[in-house]
Design an enzyme around this catalytic site. Structure first.
Site: not given
Ligand code: 13P
Length: 356
Positions: A177, A261-263, A219, A33, A292
């Site tokens: 998650e 959010s995953g990208g 999650k 990042r 992100r």
């Molecule tokens: P993102 O929202 O960037 O996907 O991150 C969430 C997260 O905790 C990834 O493990």
């Protein structure tokens, strides 16, 4: 079992209008990042960045909890205040990433298993002492021509359930998650099929390990086409596919679903969450636990410069507020001409569009 404490923490994390900030990037992920703003990933830069986030005025109105990385849980503000205390003073619940990353799963080329079970009981006791009240464990599921395999899904489900049981023993709410990645060119239908199977096997494993669902949060990924898919989806299509999938496999006893959010871009992640909440009442709270999608604009505004901290904090508070609105289906993203008074806009920006 700390039943009432676990249930109260889980419910507080999905309180109306609020969601979670995932600030638990590992040292290698935060380096990636920082690379985007050409900033070296030193311990001090990581500490100042996290201080910027955790001391943002107004964020607590929309942020119920923050997920830390191990290093961050032990860090302090410039004035010597431990970060967990800084959050607790604002009514924000401190959490911690409890897994220790991914490794290749033996016998399953191209698939991964999550590490961290071996010394977990001791680490959880330490985390509780340091102020954490919830934790997160991420498993990764990849979609490909012959992927995922049931072997990889079940190995991850089993580790996830063992993790969740250990957390609850320690009085910490587990956030499970299982992330079905967006990478690839698969359709939204394929994502729905894989997400359904993954969640079904995860909840079967939680049941077998006697995990208290009322004291657990999920999650997941949203149901989306792959990033390289020919056909992308509207927020309404994402919302319908995601809700249909979850209604079939996620027990109503789970207090909340806090999406990653995953990208997705910050705007997409907010619009998709809002569309789901606009569909009406659901068995669970539908919230966010974004990394992100909350932090991208913050990093862009900050650029590692002390003089940009105020603008970066405004960008974070603004994004948190918009996601707070998405919790009740009230976010509408209308791209508009650059507006110099937008709290998310950098005063020196030359952009012709306001990106809030
Ligand atoms: P993102 O929202 O960037 O996907 O991150 C969430 C997260 O905790 C990834 O493990």
């Amino acid at each position: 079992m700390h039943t009432s404490e676990l249930m109260a923490t889980a419910q507080a994390l999905v309180a109306p209008g609020k969601g979670i900030l995932a600030a638990d990037e590992s040292t290698s992920t935060i380096k990636k990042r920082f690379d985007t703003i050409k900033l070296e990933s030193t311990e001090e830069n990581r500490r100042s960045y996290r201080e910027l986030l955790f001391t943002t005025q107004g964020a607590a109105e929309y942020i119920s909890g923050v997920i830390f990385y191990d290093e961050t849980l032990r860090q302090k503000t410039k004035d010597g205040q431990p970060f967990p205390q800084v959050l607790a003073d604002q009514g924000i619940i401190p959490g911690i990433k409890a897994d220790t990353g991914l490794e290749l799963l033996a016998g399953f080329p191209d698939e991964q298993i999550t590490k961290g079970l071996d010394d977990l009981r001791q680490r959880l006791a330490d985390y509780y002492q340091l102020g954490a009240r919830f934790t997160k464990w991420r498993a990764v599921i990849t979609i490909g021509p012959n992927l995922p395999t049931l072997g990889a899904i079940d190995a991850n489900a089993s580790a996830m359930a063992r993790y969740a049981a250990l957390c609850q023993e320690a009085g910490l709410v587990p956030i499970i998650e299982p992330e079905v990645l967006m990478d690839g060119s698969h359709t939204i239908e394929r994502c729905e099929e894989v997400t359904s199977l993954t969640l079904k096997r995860m909840f079967d494993a939680l049941y077998e390990q006697k995990v208290l669902l009322e004291g657990t949060l999920l999650k997941p990924n949203m149901v989306l086409p792959g990033k390289k898919a020919a056909q992308q989806a509207t927020p309404q299509q994402v919302a319908e596919a995601t809700i249909r999938c979850f209604r079939r496999v996620v027990p109503a006893a789970i207090p909340g679903i806090v999406f990653l959010s995953g990208g997705q871009s910050p705007e997409e992640a907010t619009a998709n969450l809002s569309a789901m909440n606009a569909m009406g009442a659901h068995p669970w709270e539908l919230s966010f636990s974004y990394g992100r999608a909350l932090q991208e604009p913050v990093l862009k505004h900050w650029q590692g410069q002390a003089g940009n901290i105020e603008a970066a904090q405004k960008a974070y508070a603004h994004r948190a507020k918009l996601n707070g609105a998405a919790r009740s289906g009230h976010y509408t993203h209308v791209p508009r001409p650059f507006w110099p008074f937008c709290p998310g806009a950098h005063p020196l920006s030359r952009r012709s569009q306001c990106r809030c």
